[in-house]
Enzyme design. Structure first.
Site, short mmCIF file in Angstrom:
data_model
loop_
_atom_site.label_atom_id
_atom_site.label_comp_id
_atom_site.label_asym_id
_atom_site.label_seq_id
_atom_site.Cartn_x
_atom_site.Cartn_y
_atom_site.Cartn_z
N ASN A 1 -33.34 -12.10 -26.05
CA ASN A 1 -31.93 -11.86 -26.36
C ASN A 1 -31.38 -10.68 -25.56
O ASN A 1 -30.18 -10.48 -25.49
CB ASN A 1 -31.73 -11.60 -27.86
CG ASN A 1 -32.63 -10.53 -28.40
OD1 ASN A 1 -33.85 -10.67 -28.36
ND2 ASN A 1 -32.07 -9.43 -28.85
N CYS B 1 -28.07 -5.99 -32.54
CA CYS B 1 -28.91 -5.28 -33.49
C CYS B 1 -29.43 -3.98 -32.92
O CYS B 1 -29.79 -3.08 -33.66
CB CYS B 1 -30.10 -6.15 -33.88
SG CYS B 1 -29.59 -7.68 -34.60
N1 PLP Z 1 -33.87 -13.70 -32.96
C1 PLP Z 1 -33.15 -13.56 -31.83
C2 PLP Z 1 -33.82 -13.79 -30.51
C3 PLP Z 1 -31.79 -13.21 -31.88
O1 PLP Z 1 -31.09 -13.09 -30.76
C4 PLP Z 1 -31.20 -13.00 -33.17
C5 PLP Z 1 -29.80 -12.57 -33.26
O2 PLP Z 1 -29.29 -11.84 -32.43
C6 PLP Z 1 -31.99 -13.17 -34.31
C7 PLP Z 1 -33.32 -13.52 -34.17
C8 PLP Z 1 -31.43 -12.96 -35.68
O3 PLP Z 1 -30.53 -13.99 -35.99
P1 PLP Z 1 -29.68 -13.98 -37.33
O4 PLP Z 1 -28.44 -13.23 -37.01
O5 PLP Z 1 -29.40 -15.44 -37.61
O6 PLP Z 1 -30.48 -13.35 -38.38
#
Ligand code: PLP
Length: 374
Positions: A146, A318
Protein backbone atom coordinates in the site's frame (compact mmCIF):
# COMPACT_ATOMS: atom_id res chain seq x y z
CA UNK A 1 -11.29 18.32 -7.50
CA UNK A 2 -8.67 15.77 -8.56
CA UNK A 3 -8.57 12.73 -6.31
CA UNK A 4 -5.31 10.78 -6.44
CA UNK A 5 -5.51 9.02 -3.08
CA UNK A 6 -7.35 5.92 -4.28
CA UNK A 7 -5.21 3.55 -2.20
CA UNK A 8 -6.67 5.19 0.94
CA UNK A 9 -10.27 4.78 -0.18
CA UNK A 10 -12.53 5.25 -3.20
CA UNK A 11 -16.00 6.69 -3.75
CA UNK A 12 -18.80 4.17 -4.02
CA UNK A 13 -19.93 3.64 -7.61
CA UNK A 14 -23.49 4.63 -8.56
CA UNK A 15 -24.38 0.97 -9.24
CA UNK A 16 -23.00 -0.14 -5.85
CA UNK A 17 -24.85 2.67 -4.10
CA UNK A 18 -28.16 1.71 -5.76
CA UNK A 19 -27.73 -1.88 -4.59
CA UNK A 20 -26.72 -0.68 -1.12
CA UNK A 21 -29.93 1.38 -0.90
CA UNK A 22 -32.06 -1.53 -2.13
CA UNK A 23 -30.80 -3.88 0.61
CA UNK A 24 -30.90 -1.14 3.25
CA UNK A 25 -34.58 -0.40 2.58
CA UNK A 26 -36.77 -2.75 0.54
CA UNK A 27 -34.73 -5.95 1.14
CA UNK A 28 -33.78 -5.16 4.73
CA UNK A 29 -34.51 -8.64 6.18
CA UNK A 30 -32.24 -10.41 8.64
CA UNK A 31 -30.56 -13.27 6.72
CA UNK A 32 -30.89 -15.50 9.81
CA UNK A 33 -34.71 -15.44 9.45
CA UNK A 34 -36.46 -18.64 8.43
CA UNK A 35 -39.25 -17.10 6.32
CA UNK A 36 -39.01 -16.72 2.54
CA UNK A 37 -37.85 -13.08 2.15
CA UNK A 38 -35.11 -13.54 4.77
CA UNK A 39 -33.98 -16.82 3.19
CA UNK A 40 -33.81 -15.02 -0.17
CA UNK A 41 -31.44 -12.45 1.35
CA UNK A 42 -29.31 -15.25 2.83
CA UNK A 43 -29.13 -16.80 -0.65
CA UNK A 44 -28.06 -13.44 -2.08
CA UNK A 45 -25.16 -13.37 0.41
CA UNK A 46 -24.16 -16.87 -0.71
CA UNK A 47 -24.16 -15.64 -4.31
CA UNK A 48 -21.93 -12.71 -3.33
CA UNK A 49 -19.47 -15.27 -1.94
CA UNK A 50 -19.51 -17.12 -5.24
CA UNK A 51 -18.78 -13.86 -7.09
CA UNK A 52 -15.78 -13.25 -4.82
CA UNK A 53 -14.45 -16.80 -5.23
CA UNK A 54 -14.78 -16.46 -8.98
CA UNK A 55 -12.86 -13.16 -8.89
CA UNK A 56 -10.17 -14.83 -6.75
CA UNK A 57 -10.03 -17.81 -9.15
CA UNK A 58 -10.59 -20.42 -6.51
CA UNK A 59 -12.91 -23.35 -6.05
CA UNK A 60 -11.29 -24.56 -2.86
CA UNK A 61 -12.50 -22.45 -0.01
CA UNK A 62 -14.91 -20.30 1.87
CA UNK A 63 -15.53 -16.59 2.18
CA UNK A 64 -16.09 -14.97 5.60
CA UNK A 65 -17.41 -11.41 5.59
CA UNK A 66 -15.97 -9.01 8.16
CA UNK A 67 -16.31 -5.31 8.98
CA UNK A 68 -12.91 -4.30 7.54
CA UNK A 69 -9.71 -5.69 6.15
CA UNK A 70 -8.19 -4.89 9.53
CA UNK A 71 -10.66 -7.32 11.11
CA UNK A 72 -10.08 -9.91 8.36
CA UNK A 73 -6.30 -9.75 8.97
CA UNK A 74 -6.88 -10.13 12.73
CA UNK A 75 -9.23 -13.07 12.11
CA UNK A 76 -6.70 -14.71 9.78
CA UNK A 77 -3.84 -14.54 12.25
CA UNK A 78 -5.57 -14.90 15.64
CA UNK A 79 -8.01 -17.41 14.14
CA UNK A 80 -5.27 -19.93 13.43
CA UNK A 81 -2.86 -18.99 16.23
CA UNK A 82 -2.03 -21.76 18.69
CA UNK A 83 -0.21 -21.32 22.00
CA UNK A 84 2.46 -23.80 20.90
CA UNK A 85 3.37 -21.88 17.71
CA UNK A 86 7.15 -21.76 17.53
CA UNK A 87 7.71 -19.17 14.81
CA UNK A 88 5.58 -16.61 12.97
CA UNK A 89 6.99 -14.79 9.95
CA UNK A 90 5.66 -11.45 8.64
CA UNK A 91 7.24 -8.96 6.26
CA UNK A 92 8.52 -5.48 7.06
CA UNK A 93 6.16 -4.08 4.43
CA UNK A 94 2.96 -5.17 6.13
CA UNK A 95 0.10 -2.77 6.70
CA UNK A 96 -0.28 -1.89 10.42
CA UNK A 97 -3.27 -4.27 10.60
CA UNK A 98 -0.77 -7.14 10.21
CA UNK A 99 2.48 -5.56 11.39
CA UNK A 100 1.04 -4.46 14.74
CA UNK A 101 -0.34 -7.95 15.34
CA UNK A 102 3.27 -9.11 15.00
CA UNK A 103 4.36 -6.60 17.65
CA UNK A 104 1.49 -7.67 19.93
CA UNK A 105 2.42 -11.34 19.49
CA UNK A 106 6.04 -10.54 20.36
CA UNK A 107 4.78 -8.80 23.51
CA UNK A 108 2.84 -11.96 24.33
CA UNK A 109 6.06 -13.99 24.09
CA UNK A 110 5.79 -15.45 20.56
CA UNK A 111 8.81 -15.67 18.30
CA UNK A 112 7.95 -13.30 15.42
CA UNK A 113 10.40 -12.53 12.64
CA UNK A 114 10.02 -9.77 10.08
CA UNK A 115 11.32 -10.53 6.59
CA UNK A 116 13.38 -7.63 5.15
CA UNK A 117 12.65 -5.88 1.86
CA UNK A 118 14.60 -5.32 -1.32
CA UNK A 119 15.18 -1.76 -2.51
CA UNK A 120 12.26 -2.20 -4.97
CA UNK A 121 9.86 -2.79 -2.04
CA UNK A 122 9.36 -6.52 -2.65
CA UNK A 123 10.29 -8.91 0.10
CA UNK A 124 13.83 -10.24 0.03
CA UNK A 125 13.20 -13.81 -1.17
CA UNK A 126 16.66 -15.02 -0.19
CA UNK A 127 16.18 -13.68 3.32
CA UNK A 128 12.77 -15.41 3.46
CA UNK A 129 14.47 -18.66 2.47
CA UNK A 130 16.85 -18.17 5.42
CA UNK A 131 14.16 -17.21 7.94
CA UNK A 132 11.69 -20.00 7.19
CA UNK A 133 12.45 -23.35 8.82
CA UNK A 134 10.63 -26.43 10.03
CA UNK A 135 9.59 -24.51 13.18
CA UNK A 136 7.61 -21.95 11.19
CA UNK A 137 3.86 -22.26 11.75
CA UNK A 138 2.46 -19.13 10.13
CA UNK A 139 3.53 -16.72 7.38
CA UNK A 140 1.76 -13.45 6.55
CA UNK A 141 3.04 -11.50 3.54
CA UNK A 142 1.09 -8.90 1.59
CA UNK A 143 0.42 -9.16 -2.13
CA UNK A 144 0.77 -5.49 -3.18
CA UNK A 145 2.33 -2.84 -0.97
CA UNK A 146 0.00 0.00 0.00
CA UNK A 147 3.05 2.29 0.25
CA UNK A 148 4.91 1.62 -3.01
CA UNK A 149 2.78 -0.72 -5.13
CA UNK A 150 5.52 -3.41 -5.00
CA UNK A 151 4.07 -6.78 -6.04
CA UNK A 152 5.26 -9.84 -4.15
CA UNK A 153 5.58 -13.06 -6.13
CA UNK A 154 3.16 -15.32 -4.28
CA UNK A 155 3.97 -18.37 -6.37
CA UNK A 156 7.63 -18.03 -5.42
CA UNK A 157 6.77 -17.46 -1.75
CA UNK A 158 4.61 -20.58 -1.77
CA UNK A 159 7.41 -22.60 -3.35
CA UNK A 160 9.82 -21.48 -0.61
CA UNK A 161 7.20 -22.39 1.99
CA UNK A 162 6.70 -25.85 0.46
CA UNK A 163 10.45 -26.45 0.55
CA UNK A 164 11.19 -25.06 4.02
CA UNK A 165 8.00 -25.49 6.07
CA UNK A 166 5.24 -27.31 4.14
CA UNK A 167 2.93 -27.33 7.15
CA UNK A 168 3.07 -23.57 7.77
CA UNK A 169 -0.11 -21.60 7.04
CA UNK A 170 0.23 -18.83 4.45
CA UNK A 171 -1.88 -15.68 4.84
CA UNK A 172 -1.80 -12.88 2.26
CA UNK A 173 -3.20 -9.36 2.62
CA UNK A 174 -4.52 -8.77 -0.87
CA UNK A 175 -6.28 -5.45 -0.27
CA UNK A 176 -4.29 -3.43 -2.83
CA UNK A 177 -4.13 -6.30 -5.33
CA UNK A 178 -7.74 -7.44 -5.56
CA UNK A 179 -9.31 -6.45 -8.93
CA UNK A 180 -6.18 -4.40 -9.80
CA UNK A 181 -3.91 -7.29 -10.80
CA UNK A 182 -4.79 -10.90 -11.66
CA UNK A 183 -5.32 -12.94 -8.51
CA UNK A 184 -5.44 -16.72 -8.85
CA UNK A 185 -5.53 -18.27 -5.38
CA UNK A 186 -5.58 -21.88 -6.55
CA UNK A 187 -2.45 -21.22 -8.62
CA UNK A 188 -0.70 -19.24 -5.85
CA UNK A 189 -1.60 -21.86 -3.24
CA UNK A 190 -2.33 -19.46 -0.37
CA UNK A 191 -4.47 -20.52 2.61
CA UNK A 192 -5.96 -17.19 3.67
CA UNK A 193 -6.45 -14.03 1.61
CA UNK A 194 -7.85 -10.66 2.73
CA UNK A 195 -9.77 -8.23 0.51
CA UNK A 196 -11.64 -4.98 1.18
CA UNK A 197 -14.60 -3.26 -0.55
CA UNK A 198 -13.86 0.41 -0.03
CA UNK A 199 -10.66 0.28 -2.11
CA UNK A 200 -12.59 -0.86 -5.21
CA UNK A 201 -15.56 1.55 -5.31
CA UNK A 202 -17.54 -0.49 -2.82
CA UNK A 203 -18.73 0.66 0.60
CA UNK A 204 -16.74 1.08 3.79
CA UNK A 205 -17.52 -1.31 6.62
CA UNK A 206 -17.23 -4.58 4.71
CA UNK A 207 -14.31 -6.81 3.76
CA UNK A 208 -13.76 -10.53 3.37
CA UNK A 209 -11.37 -13.31 4.25
CA UNK A 210 -10.88 -16.28 1.94
CA UNK A 211 -10.27 -19.47 3.94
CA UNK A 212 -9.00 -22.55 2.14
CA UNK A 213 -10.96 -25.78 2.62
CA UNK A 214 -9.90 -27.89 5.60
CA UNK A 215 -8.24 -24.97 7.38
CA UNK A 216 -9.80 -24.65 10.82
CA UNK A 217 -10.23 -21.06 12.05
CA UNK A 218 -11.25 -20.19 15.61
CA UNK A 219 -13.63 -17.25 15.96
CA UNK A 220 -12.37 -14.01 17.49
CA UNK A 221 -15.89 -12.58 17.82
CA UNK A 222 -18.47 -14.69 19.64
CA UNK A 223 -22.24 -14.49 19.37
CA UNK A 224 -25.08 -15.88 17.30
CA UNK A 225 -22.94 -18.07 15.04
CA UNK A 226 -23.28 -16.21 11.74
CA UNK A 227 -20.69 -16.79 9.00
CA UNK A 228 -20.30 -20.50 9.80
CA UNK A 229 -19.73 -19.71 13.49
CA UNK A 230 -16.50 -17.92 12.65
CA UNK A 231 -17.70 -14.30 12.63
CA UNK A 232 -20.84 -13.68 14.64
CA UNK A 233 -22.95 -10.55 14.19
CA UNK A 234 -25.81 -9.82 11.80
CA UNK A 235 -24.35 -9.62 8.31
CA UNK A 236 -23.98 -6.12 6.81
CA UNK A 237 -26.21 -7.14 3.90
CA UNK A 238 -26.36 -3.77 2.06
CA UNK A 239 -22.56 -3.48 2.15
CA UNK A 240 -22.01 -7.12 1.16
CA UNK A 241 -24.33 -6.81 -1.82
CA UNK A 242 -22.77 -3.47 -2.86
CA UNK A 243 -19.33 -5.14 -2.54
CA UNK A 244 -20.53 -7.82 -4.97
CA UNK A 245 -21.76 -5.12 -7.40
CA UNK A 246 -18.45 -3.24 -7.17
CA UNK A 247 -16.58 -6.43 -8.11
CA UNK A 248 -18.89 -7.11 -11.06
CA UNK A 249 -18.37 -3.52 -12.17
CA UNK A 250 -14.55 -3.68 -12.35
CA UNK A 251 -14.46 -4.58 -16.04
CA UNK A 252 -11.37 -6.00 -17.70
CA UNK A 253 -8.47 -6.12 -15.19
CA UNK A 254 -5.81 -6.17 -17.94
CA UNK A 255 -7.32 -3.22 -19.78
CA UNK A 256 -7.64 -1.24 -16.55
CA UNK A 257 -4.03 -2.09 -15.71
CA UNK A 258 -2.88 -0.88 -19.11
CA UNK A 259 -4.91 2.33 -18.80
CA UNK A 260 -3.63 3.10 -15.29
CA UNK A 261 -0.06 2.35 -16.43
CA UNK A 262 -0.63 4.94 -19.15
CA UNK A 263 -1.86 7.48 -16.55
CA UNK A 264 1.19 6.85 -14.39
CA UNK A 265 3.49 7.26 -17.39
CA UNK A 266 1.92 10.57 -18.38
CA UNK A 267 2.08 11.81 -14.80
CA UNK A 268 5.78 10.98 -14.52
CA UNK A 269 6.68 12.31 -17.96
CA UNK A 270 5.13 15.65 -17.05
CA UNK A 271 7.34 15.93 -13.98
CA UNK A 272 10.39 15.49 -16.27
CA UNK A 273 13.18 17.65 -14.80
CA UNK A 274 11.84 17.85 -11.22
CA UNK A 275 14.37 16.50 -8.72
CA UNK A 276 12.64 13.45 -7.32
CA UNK A 277 13.34 9.81 -6.61
CA UNK A 278 10.84 7.20 -7.74
CA UNK A 279 10.45 4.66 -4.93
CA UNK A 280 8.12 2.51 -7.05
CA UNK A 281 9.85 0.46 -9.75
CA UNK A 282 8.46 -0.11 -13.25
CA UNK A 283 7.46 -3.66 -12.33
CA UNK A 284 5.22 -2.41 -9.47
CA UNK A 285 1.47 -1.97 -9.54
CA UNK A 286 0.81 1.21 -11.56
CA UNK A 287 -2.02 2.10 -9.18
CA UNK A 288 0.41 3.24 -6.46
CA UNK A 289 3.33 5.61 -6.93
CA UNK A 290 5.71 6.68 -4.18
CA UNK A 291 7.91 9.67 -5.00
CA UNK A 292 10.46 11.49 -2.85
CA UNK A 293 11.03 15.16 -3.67
CA UNK A 294 14.36 16.76 -2.83
CA UNK A 295 14.56 19.59 -0.30
CA UNK A 296 10.88 19.76 0.70
CA UNK A 297 8.53 18.03 3.10
CA UNK A 298 5.99 15.66 1.56
CA UNK A 299 3.46 16.90 4.09
CA UNK A 300 3.87 20.51 2.90
CA UNK A 301 3.38 19.44 -0.72
CA UNK A 302 0.20 17.57 0.24
CA UNK A 303 -1.23 20.68 1.94
CA UNK A 304 -0.21 23.02 -0.87
CA UNK A 305 -1.89 20.75 -3.44
CA UNK A 306 -4.96 20.61 -1.22
CA UNK A 307 -5.35 24.38 -1.85
CA UNK A 308 -5.85 23.48 -5.53
CA UNK A 309 -8.26 20.68 -4.52
CA UNK A 310 -5.76 18.04 -5.59
CA UNK A 311 -5.62 15.20 -3.10
CA UNK A 312 -2.61 12.93 -2.63
CA UNK A 313 -1.06 11.61 0.58
CA UNK A 314 2.23 11.42 2.42
CA UNK A 315 2.08 7.66 2.65
CA UNK A 316 -0.64 5.26 3.63
CA UNK A 317 -3.53 6.90 5.51
CA UNK A 318 -2.72 4.78 8.54
CA UNK A 319 0.92 5.81 8.71
CA UNK A 320 0.61 9.41 7.55
CA UNK A 321 0.24 10.77 11.09
CA UNK A 322 3.25 8.90 12.37
CA UNK A 323 6.76 10.22 12.02
CA UNK A 324 8.94 8.44 9.46
CA UNK A 325 7.81 5.66 7.25
CA UNK A 326 8.71 2.15 8.39
CA UNK A 327 8.26 0.64 4.92
CA UNK A 328 10.41 3.17 3.03
CA UNK A 329 13.01 2.91 5.80
CA UNK A 330 13.11 -0.88 5.29
CA UNK A 331 13.84 -0.25 1.59
CA UNK A 332 16.96 1.67 2.63
CA UNK A 333 15.57 5.01 1.48
CA UNK A 334 17.40 7.88 3.16
CA UNK A 335 15.66 9.81 5.97
CA UNK A 336 15.71 12.99 3.82
CA UNK A 337 13.99 11.19 0.96
CA UNK A 338 11.45 9.78 3.39
CA UNK A 339 10.61 13.29 4.64
CA UNK A 340 10.07 14.40 1.04
CA UNK A 341 7.90 11.41 0.09
CA UNK A 342 4.35 11.46 -1.18
CA UNK A 343 2.04 8.70 -2.38
CA UNK A 344 -0.04 9.22 -5.51
CA UNK A 345 -2.61 6.51 -6.12
CA UNK A 346 -4.59 6.26 -9.33
CA UNK A 347 -7.90 4.68 -10.26
CA UNK A 348 -9.34 3.47 -13.54
CA UNK A 349 -11.81 6.34 -13.12
CA UNK A 350 -9.13 9.06 -13.26
CA UNK A 351 -8.88 10.85 -16.60
CA UNK A 352 -5.84 11.76 -18.66
CA UNK A 353 -6.77 15.43 -18.22
CA UNK A 354 -6.80 15.09 -14.40
CA UNK A 355 -3.39 13.48 -14.39
CA UNK A 356 -1.86 16.12 -16.66
CA UNK A 357 -3.39 18.92 -14.58
CA UNK A 358 -2.23 17.37 -11.29
CA UNK A 359 1.35 16.89 -12.50
CA UNK A 360 1.46 20.45 -13.87
CA UNK A 361 0.28 21.92 -10.55
CA UNK A 362 2.58 19.64 -8.57
CA UNK A 363 5.52 20.95 -10.59
CA UNK A 364 4.53 24.60 -10.06
CA UNK A 365 3.89 23.95 -6.37
CA UNK A 366 7.29 22.32 -5.94
CA UNK A 367 9.14 25.27 -7.51
CA UNK A 368 7.08 27.78 -5.47
CA UNK A 369 7.96 25.92 -2.32
CA UNK A 370 11.65 25.73 -3.16
CA UNK A 371 11.63 29.52 -3.86
CA UNK A 372 10.01 30.16 -0.47
CA UNK A 373 12.57 27.98 1.30
CA UNK A 374 15.53 29.76 -0.27
N1 PLP B 1 -4.24 -3.86 4.21
C1 PLP B 1 -3.83 -2.99 3.27
C2 PLP B 1 -2.73 -3.41 2.34
C3 PLP B 1 -4.40 -1.72 3.17
O1 PLP B 1 -3.98 -0.86 2.24
C4 PLP B 1 -5.44 -1.37 4.09
C5 PLP B 1 -6.02 -0.02 4.06
O2 PLP B 1 -5.35 0.96 3.77
C6 PLP B 1 -5.85 -2.32 5.03
C7 PLP B 1 -5.23 -3.55 5.07
C8 PLP B 1 -6.92 -2.01 6.02
O3 PLP B 1 -8.17 -1.93 5.37
P1 PLP B 1 -9.49 -1.50 6.13
O4 PLP B 1 -9.54 -0.03 6.04
O5 PLP B 1 -10.61 -2.16 5.35
O6 PLP B 1 -9.40 -1.99 7.52
Amino acid sequence: MIYLDNAATTPMSKKALDVYNLYASELFYNPSGIYDVAVAVKNDIEEAKETIKHALHTLNGNIIFTSSATEANNLAIFGCLKSNFKKIVLSKAEHPSVYNIGIELQNRGFNVEFCPLQSNGQIDYEALEEILDENTNLISIMHVSNETGAINDLKKINEIRKRKCPKAILHVDGVQAFTKIKVNLDYFGVDLYTISAHKINGPKGVAALFVKNNLFLKPIIFGGGQEQNIRSGTENVPAIMAFKTAIQDVGDIDKNFEYVSFLKKIFLSNLNDLPYKNNSGDENSPYILSLSFKGVKGETLVHMLEEHKIYISTGSACSSKKSGNRVLLSMNISPNDIVGSVRISFSKNNTEHEVIEASKILKETYYNLIDKLR
